[in-house]
Design a protein around this motif. Structure first.
Motif, PDB file in Angstrom:
ATOM      1  N   GLY A  58      41.404  27.608  51.757  1.00 57.38           N
ATOM      2  CA  GLY A  58      41.898  26.714  50.718  1.00 57.38           C
ATOM      3  C   GLY A  58      42.378  27.380  49.461  1.00 57.38           C
ATOM      4  O   GLY A  58      42.638  26.709  48.458  1.00 57.38           O
ATOM      5  N   ASN A  59      42.517  28.729  49.495  1.00 53.92           N
ATOM      6  CA  ASN A  59      42.964  29.429  48.293  1.00 53.92           C
ATOM      7  C   ASN A  59      43.473  30.809  48.671  1.00 53.92           C
ATOM      8  O   ASN A  59      42.809  31.546  49.398  1.00 53.92           O
ATOM      9  N   ASN A  60      44.650  31.175  48.159  1.00 53.99           N
ATOM     10  CA  ASN A  60      45.226  32.482  48.464  1.00 53.99           C
ATOM     11  C   ASN A  60      44.463  33.641  47.828  1.00 53.99           C
ATOM     12  O   ASN A  60      44.645  34.796  48.201  1.00 53.99           O
ATOM     13  N   GLY A  61      43.602  33.344  46.853  1.00 56.61           N
ATOM     14  CA  GLY A  61      42.908  34.393  46.122  1.00 56.61           C
ATOM     15  C   GLY A  61      41.896  35.173  46.931  1.00 56.61           C
ATOM     16  O   GLY A  61      41.491  36.262  46.521  1.00 56.61           O
ATOM     17  N   TRP A  62      41.478  34.649  48.067  1.00 59.68           N
ATOM     18  CA  TRP A  62      40.494  35.371  48.871  1.00 59.68           C
ATOM     19  C   TRP A  62      41.086  36.639  49.487  1.00 59.68           C
ATOM     20  O   TRP A  62      40.378  37.615  49.715  1.00 59.68           O
ATOM     21  N   ILE A  63      42.379  36.618  49.824  1.00 66.61           N
ATOM     22  CA  ILE A  63      43.050  37.811  50.346  1.00 66.61           C
ATOM     23  C   ILE A  63      44.260  38.077  49.458  1.00 66.61           C
ATOM     24  O   ILE A  63      45.175  37.255  49.378  1.00 66.61           O
ATOM     25  N   VAL A  64      44.259  39.238  48.808  1.00 66.62           N
ATOM     26  CA  VAL A  64      45.305  39.582  47.857  1.00 66.62           C
ATOM     27  C   VAL A  64      46.303  40.536  48.501  1.00 66.62           C
ATOM     28  O   VAL A  64      45.913  41.525  49.135  1.00 66.62           O
ATOM     29  N   THR A  65      47.585  40.221  48.359  1.00 68.13           N
ATOM     30  CA  THR A  65      48.635  41.116  48.845  1.00 68.13           C
ATOM     31  C   THR A  65      48.923  42.185  47.801  1.00 68.13           C
ATOM     32  O   THR A  65      49.176  41.872  46.640  1.00 68.13           O
ATOM     33  N   VAL A  66      48.844  43.448  48.216  1.00 65.83           N
ATOM     34  CA  VAL A  66      49.222  44.559  47.347  1.00 65.83           C
ATOM     35  C   VAL A  66      50.577  45.043  47.844  1.00 65.83           C
ATOM     36  O   VAL A  66      50.667  45.718  48.876  1.00 65.83           O
ATOM     37  N   ARG A  67      51.632  44.632  47.165  1.00 64.99           N
ATOM     38  CA  ARG A  67      52.989  44.839  47.635  1.00 64.99           C
ATOM     39  C   ARG A  67      53.274  46.316  47.941  1.00 64.99           C
ATOM     40  O   ARG A  67      52.997  47.202  47.142  1.00 64.99           O
ATOM     41  N   GLY A  68      53.800  46.540  49.142  1.00 62.59           N
ATOM     42  CA  GLY A  68      54.158  47.882  49.547  1.00 62.59           C
ATOM     43  C   GLY A  68      53.020  48.715  50.089  1.00 62.59           C
ATOM     44  O   GLY A  68      53.224  49.840  50.540  1.00 62.59           O
ATOM     45  N   VAL A  69      51.800  48.160  50.037  1.00 62.95           N
ATOM     46  CA  VAL A  69      50.635  48.915  50.507  1.00 62.95           C
ATOM     47  C   VAL A  69      49.904  48.170  51.611  1.00 62.95           C
ATOM     48  O   VAL A  69      49.746  48.680  52.730  1.00 62.95           O
ATOM     49  N   GLY A  70      49.423  46.962  51.316  1.00 64.20           N
ATOM     50  CA  GLY A  70      48.672  46.212  52.315  1.00 64.20           C
ATOM     51  C   GLY A  70      47.944  45.041  51.697  1.00 64.20           C
ATOM     52  O   GLY A  70      48.515  44.304  50.881  1.00 64.20           O
ATOM     53  N   PHE A  71      46.659  44.887  52.036  1.00 65.18           N
ATOM     54  CA  PHE A  71      45.876  43.755  51.562  1.00 65.18           C
ATOM     55  C   PHE A  71      44.483  44.224  51.129  1.00 65.18           C
ATOM     56  O   PHE A  71      43.977  45.232  51.604  1.00 65.18           O
ATOM     57  N   ARG A  72      43.881  43.452  50.222  1.00 62.85           N
ATOM     58  CA  ARG A  72      42.494  43.681  49.851  1.00 62.85           C
ATOM     59  C   ARG A  72      41.791  42.344  49.715  1.00 62.85           C
ATOM     60  O   ARG A  72      42.434  41.287  49.551  1.00 62.85           O
ATOM     61  N   PHE A  73      40.474  42.396  49.765  1.00 64.05           N
ATOM     62  CA  PHE A  73      39.670  41.196  49.587  1.00 64.05           C
ATOM     63  C   PHE A  73      39.653  40.834  48.107  1.00 64.05           C
ATOM     64  O   PHE A  73      39.414  41.687  47.255  1.00 64.05           O
ATOM     65  N   GLY A  74      39.892  39.559  47.807  1.00 57.24           N
ATOM     66  CA  GLY A  74      40.009  39.145  46.421  1.00 57.24           C
ATOM     67  C   GLY A  74      38.709  38.731  45.793  1.00 57.24           C
ATOM     68  O   GLY A  74      38.555  38.750  44.573  1.00 57.24           O
ATOM     69  N   GLY A  75      37.746  38.301  46.623  1.00 61.48           N
ATOM     70  CA  GLY A  75      36.478  37.854  46.081  1.00 61.48           C
ATOM     71  C   GLY A  75      36.607  36.563  45.294  1.00 61.48           C
ATOM     72  O   GLY A  75      35.642  36.059  44.731  1.00 61.48           O
ATOM     73  N   HIS A  76      37.834  36.002  45.258  1.00 58.96           N
ATOM     74  CA  HIS A  76      38.152  34.755  44.545  1.00 58.96           C
ATOM     75  C   HIS A  76      37.519  34.730  43.166  1.00 58.96           C
ATOM     76  O   HIS A  76      36.571  33.996  42.900  1.00 58.96           O
TER      77      HIS A  76
END
Length: 238
Positions: A220-238
């Motif tokens: 229900g929220n994009n903040g849990w998985i953050v896109t790091v442009r040009g690199v990949g993804f990290r956990f956002g911890g909301h």
């Protein structure tokens, strides 16, 4: 000369379920594998595989089954199990091999293959399984709880239903909250592939993006998985 018995992850001889559509080939392969210390049972149908597989350490899966497409069988098993699977196919096409690997097979062999090569592939797959690192069983981040043992995700105490790959993706990211994971590394850790280069390019990117978006929507929220442009993804911890 006495053959050394192959050891199961659970003790005793290593149990292999061989799904092969050609009975003569199946009988010969079982005989050879038994001489090398494996405990091998045969089946010809996808329905039997889905009923029998929990009792085995490894599945050798002929994709040309009489009742269910072998890729579908692999997909069904992968939804609930990390069992090692080696696909066997007569279709010498890159697309078939890539599809097998993307659906969760640990390796793929094109027929006809050499028996020594098959043994080497089995040893390599089982070695990777034995050396998988032990992970934290339960992760809690604010209102989000991820339990690896029960494979349950709960948000504010409510169960969030996820597929096997969605769960694995979220778990891998949440278990390394300070790390940005590349697409190649996610393919290696979530899809369990030794050679993530199979998934480079647009197809691999689309696969990851589809699963990331599915997890975000379910939480229900994009903040849990953050896109790091040009690199990949990290956990956002909301």
């Amino acid at each position: 000369m006495r053959v050394r018995e192959k050891t199961s992850t659970y003790g005793g001889s290593m149990r292999v379920l061989l799904a092969e559509s050609n009975k003569d080939v199946a009988d010969l392969l079982r005989h050879k594998m038994q001489r090398h210390g494996y405990d091998v049972d045969l089946t010809e149908t996808g329905a039997e595989i889905l009923e029998m597989y929990p009792k085995y350490d490894l599945l050798l899966l002929d994709l040309d089954l009489s009742d269910i497409d072998g890729v579908e069988v692999c997909r069904a098993i992968r939804e609930v199990s990390e069992m090692p699977i080696i696909a066997l196919t007569e279709q010498d096409a890159e697309l078939v091999r890539v599809l097998c690997l993307m659906e969760g097979c640990d390796d793929c062999l094109t027929k006809p293959y050499g028996f020594r090569e098959l043994l080497a592939r089995i040893e390599a797959v089982m070695r990777r399984v034995r050396h998988r690192p032990t992970s934290v069983q339960r992760i809690s981040r604010g209102p989000l709880s991820i339990d690896r043992g029960t494979r349950e995700v709960r948000l504010n105490g409510e169960l969030v239903t996820m597929t096997r790959r969605e769960f694995n993706l979220l778990y891998v990211l949440a278990s390394q909250p300070e790390t940005v994971l590349s697409r190649e590394r996610l393919m290696a850790e979530v899809w369990g592939q030794a050679n993530p280069s199979h998934f480079s390019g647009r197809k691999g990117s689309r696969t990851i993006d589809t699963h990331v978006n599915a997890v975000r929507n379910k939480l229900g929220n994009n903040g849990w998985i953050v896109t790091v442009r040009g690199v990949g993804f990290r956990f956002g911890g909301h």
